[in-house]
Scaffold this active site. Structure first.
Site, PDB file in Angstrom:
ATOM      1  N   PHE A  30      44.084   1.315  21.267  1.00  0.00           N
ATOM      2  CA  PHE A  30      42.902   1.210  20.055  1.00  0.00           C
ATOM      3  C   PHE A  30      42.135   0.285  20.796  1.00  0.00           C
ATOM      4  O   PHE A  30      42.229  -0.728  21.018  1.00  0.00           O
ATOM      5  CB  PHE A  30      43.708   1.040  18.814  1.00  0.00           C
ATOM      6  CG  PHE A  30      42.712   0.802  17.725  1.00  0.00           C
ATOM      7  CD1 PHE A  30      42.594   1.965  17.048  1.00  0.00           C
ATOM      8  CD2 PHE A  30      42.083  -0.465  17.325  1.00  0.00           C
ATOM      9  CE1 PHE A  30      41.740   2.027  16.062  1.00  0.00           C
ATOM     10  CE2 PHE A  30      41.445  -0.360  15.935  1.00  0.00           C
ATOM     11  CZ  PHE A  30      41.004   0.864  15.358  1.00  0.00           C
ATOM     12  N   SER A  98      50.358   0.511  23.508  1.00  0.00           N
ATOM     13  CA  SER A  98      49.750   0.185  22.379  1.00  0.00           C
ATOM     14  C   SER A  98      49.761   1.334  21.420  1.00  0.00           C
ATOM     15  O   SER A  98      50.592   2.026  21.430  1.00  0.00           O
ATOM     16  CB  SER A  98      48.596  -0.582  22.390  1.00  0.00           C
ATOM     17  OG  SER A  98      48.288  -1.393  21.184  1.00  0.00           O
ATOM     18  N   MET A  99      48.540   1.665  20.843  1.00  0.00           N
ATOM     19  CA  MET A  99      48.400   2.961  20.118  1.00  0.00           C
ATOM     20  C   MET A  99      48.594   4.068  21.000  1.00  0.00           C
ATOM     21  O   MET A  99      48.786   4.884  20.468  1.00  0.00           O
ATOM     22  CB  MET A  99      47.049   2.925  19.349  1.00  0.00           C
ATOM     23  CG  MET A  99      46.725   4.169  18.412  1.00  0.00           C
ATOM     24  SD  MET A  99      45.091   4.457  18.234  1.00  0.00           S
ATOM     25  CE  MET A  99      44.346   4.965  19.488  1.00  0.00           C
ATOM     26  N   ASP A 199      53.145 -11.587  23.386  1.00  0.00           N
ATOM     27  CA  ASP A 199      52.166 -10.266  23.061  1.00  0.00           C
ATOM     28  C   ASP A 199      51.183 -10.869  21.977  1.00  0.00           C
ATOM     29  O   ASP A 199      51.951 -11.137  20.941  1.00  0.00           O
ATOM     30  CB  ASP A 199      52.788  -9.206  22.762  1.00  0.00           C
ATOM     31  CG  ASP A 199      51.689  -7.958  22.505  1.00  0.00           C
ATOM     32  OD1 ASP A 199      50.677  -8.225  22.027  1.00  0.00           O
ATOM     33  OD2 ASP A 199      52.148  -6.838  22.809  1.00  0.00           O
ATOM     34  N   HIS A 229      49.396  -8.458  26.170  1.00  0.00           N
ATOM     35  CA  HIS A 229      49.613  -7.276  25.708  1.00  0.00           C
ATOM     36  C   HIS A 229      49.051  -6.011  26.509  1.00  0.00           C
ATOM     37  O   HIS A 229      49.842  -5.093  26.813  1.00  0.00           O
ATOM     38  CB  HIS A 229      48.337  -7.126  24.220  1.00  0.00           C
ATOM     39  CG  HIS A 229      48.541  -5.853  23.833  1.00  0.00           C
ATOM     40  ND1 HIS A 229      49.851  -5.375  23.053  1.00  0.00           N
ATOM     41  CD2 HIS A 229      47.777  -4.861  23.461  1.00  0.00           C
ATOM     42  CE1 HIS A 229      49.587  -4.108  22.466  1.00  0.00           C
ATOM     43  NE2 HIS A 229      48.299  -3.882  22.648  1.00  0.00           N
TER      44      HIS A 229
END
Length: 258
Positions: A30, A98-99, A199, A229
């Protein structure tokens, strides 16, 4: 706004490589861009695989444009890419950061016959932060919040993301998180999950949910000790590349050695 005229930032272009019968679809996160995934994609391509790293709609341009897109746009881009890979490859793995990990999980839920393995790097389907609960209301009051990009320990790396978080887009992301959480038991593909020990974007609640609820017979968890992250371009990138390649090849159905 004529979105077709908005320039893509240098480094945020999609990556594509045609190779052998093992296909790999990689999704960035994202407000990020393909810049966070292309080195991983190039490594897989050097190993002879067919690779696609799409640029999700609204990403790699401006945060204002991203605010006009929704999770269905991002997911649709990956869904189309998976269809194209299935048409040319004998087996397909899907990886996400992530997303992107959330979108990968949804593909595995919706199209189990088409996803032969999943590789998730610091995936996001949940956050404990209280302010996330306010986003559905805040999206009508504010266009954006401070950005979450470039949580990277290694100096000099850049995921070519945004310095602001578009709130309408974020509110939409929360909707797909809810769907994916509710259907984790539908995930049956082998899963390799990487999680950074430190993270600053995603807490460990997502990891716990995935490990507890997916129905996969094969679930491998690997902590990353030297990355934040965006681990795909951080100090542990080589570990992700090596381990994911071995995992993808081991679970490549219909291909010799898989």
């Amino acid at each position: 706004m004529n979105t077709s005229q908005i320039a893509v930032k240098p480094g945020a272009e999609p990556f594509s490589a045609d190779g052998g019968p093992v296909g790999v679809l990689l999704s960035h996160g994202f407000t990020g861009s393909p810049a966070s995934m292309t080195p991983w994609g190039r490594d897989l391509a050097r190993r002879g695989h067919t690779v696609r790293v799409p640029r999700l709609p609204g990403h790699g341009t401006t945060w204002q444009q991203m605010n006009t897109t929704r999770w269905t746009d991002w997911y649709g881009e990956l869904d189309d890419a998976l269809t194209e890979l299935r048409a040319r490859c004998e087996t397909v793995a899907v990886g996400g950061l992530s997303m992107g990990g959330c979108l990968a999980l949804k593909l595995a839920q919706d199209r189990p016959a088409d996803v032969d393995s999943l590789v998730l790097v610091n995936p996001a389907i949940n956050l404990r932060r209280f302010d996330v609960k306010l986003v559905p209301a805040l999206q009508h009051l504010l266009p954006s919040m401070p950005g979450i990009g470039n949580d990277i320990k290694k100096p000099g790396e850049d995921e070519v993301g945004y310095d602001k978080t578009p709130l309408k887009a974020l509110a939409s992301q929360l909707k797909i998180w809810k769907q994916v959480r509710a259907n984790l038991d539908k995930v049956t593909a082998p899963v390799l999950l990487f999680r950074s020990d430190e993270d600053h974007v995603v807490d460990d609640s997502t990891k716990d949910l995935i490990l507890a609820r997916v129905s996969s017979d094969v679930i491998e968890y690997m902590p990353l000790s030297d990355s934040y992250h965006v681990a795909t371009i951080d100090n542990d990138a080589s570990t992700i590349f090596e381990q994911s390649a071995s995992f993808i090849e081991a679970h490549a159905r219909g291909v010799a050695g898989g």
